[in-house]
Design a protein around this motif. Structure first.
Motif, short mmCIF file in Angstrom:
data_model
loop_
_atom_site.label_atom_id
_atom_site.label_comp_id
_atom_site.label_asym_id
_atom_site.label_seq_id
_atom_site.Cartn_x
_atom_site.Cartn_y
_atom_site.Cartn_z
N VAL A 1 0.98 4.17 -2.98
CA VAL A 1 0.38 5.52 -2.72
C VAL A 1 1.78 6.33 -3.14
N GLY A 2 3.15 5.96 -2.87
CA GLY A 2 3.98 6.73 -3.25
C GLY A 2 4.26 7.18 -4.68
N CYS A 3 3.94 5.84 -5.53
CA CYS A 3 3.92 6.02 -7.01
C CYS A 3 2.81 6.92 -7.51
N ILE B 1 -5.84 -3.68 -2.29
CA ILE B 1 -5.04 -4.38 -1.66
C ILE B 1 -5.40 -4.35 -0.08
N ARG B 2 -5.82 -3.00 0.48
CA ARG B 2 -6.07 -2.55 1.68
C ARG B 2 -7.53 -3.48 1.91
N VAL C 1 0.76 -1.17 0.16
CA VAL C 1 0.11 -0.02 0.07
C VAL C 1 0.99 1.16 0.07
N ALA C 2 1.93 1.32 0.83
CA ALA C 2 2.80 2.38 0.93
C ALA C 2 3.56 2.63 -0.48
N SER D 1 -4.96 4.99 -10.98
CA SER D 1 -4.94 3.43 -10.96
C SER D 1 -4.29 2.83 -9.78
N CYS D 2 -3.03 3.58 -9.05
CA CYS D 2 -2.27 3.05 -8.20
C CYS D 2 -3.13 3.34 -6.75
N LEU D 3 -3.73 4.38 -6.72
CA LEU D 3 -4.55 4.67 -5.47
C LEU D 3 -5.89 3.30 -5.35
#
Length: 272
Positions: free
Chosen positions: A80-82, A177-178, A76-77, A169-171
């Motif tokens: 979010v960074g991406c 995943i979460r 997840v981290a 899309s990353c979010l």
């Protein structure tokens, strides 16, 4: 497969498909730099190379964080960074800003890979790992089909929107995943990395070093094609966004070739 495999492997496969669905912007980074800021191809190539170099510690960091923070948290981290880095590229007003966010993107780009692959490896028996990773690669390829079509559409409008869509899309993937994967176990119950590796240094495994060399060579060629394809199309008077259509065709071929993995899975495996 074990009892938890359906949740973990299925969740990882959906994560791969969702994330791959938006993974289309990097091939257009050099085009964005050269067209929006008027810099040379050499300068654009240097920025792309800086991104590539930053992905090396990114993957190592992903493995370390997976052991210390847990796999779900690390994935997840990283996603979010991406998203933050991609959004930064989309709103950048100078080459320096694009370069900074490109390096930042490289530093977080591969964080999710080690924990996601480790989850699949832990969820299935060794003799079923080839099938599990085949499913994972199929999900990536299916996502790649949609990614190519999205890139072909948004790329004709504005290349910056490719990075916005990739960030979104990353979010979405981080949210999947979460919500879909089980929570990370307490640190005390996690298997130490040394125990998993049998206290054997990877740098002493000659077969692994051969795999490292061949994988690096393949990655160089693969990334070269992806980065150069939009530029080559523009040079021929075509739309850079047409690279998305070619990527979609490539993804179809990847899906069609997945049965070959089942055939190779029957070959004798290497033993330590």
């Amino acid at each position: 497969m074990r009892g938890g495999c359906r949740v973990r492997c299925g969740g990882s496969s959906w994560r791969g498909a969702v994330n791959r669905l938006g993974a289309f912007s990097l091939g257009f980074l050099t085009v964005l730099i050269t067209t929006d800021f008027g810099v040379s191809l050499v300068a654009a190539g240097v920025i792309s190379a800086a991104f590539g170099l930053a992905t090396i510690p990114s993957r190592l960091l992903g493995g370390v964080l997976a052991d210390r923070l847990g796999r779900r948290r690390t994935i997840v981290a990283g996603l979010v960074g991406c998203a933050l880095a991609q959004a930064g590229i989309a709103v950048s007003g100078s080459v320096a800003m694009v370069a900074a966010f490109a390096v930042l993107l490289g530093l977080v780009f591969e964080i999710y890979e080690p924990p996601s692959q480790a989850m699949i490896a832990d969820a299935v028996r060794p003799e079923q790992q080839a099938q599990a990773f085949s499913l994972f690669n199929t999900a990536l390829a299916v996502g790649g089909m949609g990614a190519g079509l999205i890139a072909a559409g948004l790329g004709r409008w504005d290349l910056r929107w490719l990075f916005v869509a990739d960030a979104v899309s990353c979010l979405i993937c981080a949210a999947v995943i979460r919500l879909a994967l089980p929570a990370d176990p307490p640190p005390a119950t996690r298997r130490p990395a040394s125990a998993a590796a049998g206290d054997r240094s990877a740098w002493r495994d000659h077969r692994l070093l051969v795999l490292l060399f061949s994988g690096t060579l393949f990655a160089v060629i693969f990334m070269q094609v992806g980065m150069a394809m939009p530029l080559a199309l523009v040079r021929r008077g075509l739309e850079a966004a047409d690279a998305g259509l070619l990527s979609a065709v490539s993804a179809v071929v990847m899906v069609a070739c997945q049965p070959l993995l089942r055939w190779t899975a029957g070959c004798p495996t290497m033993r330590r």
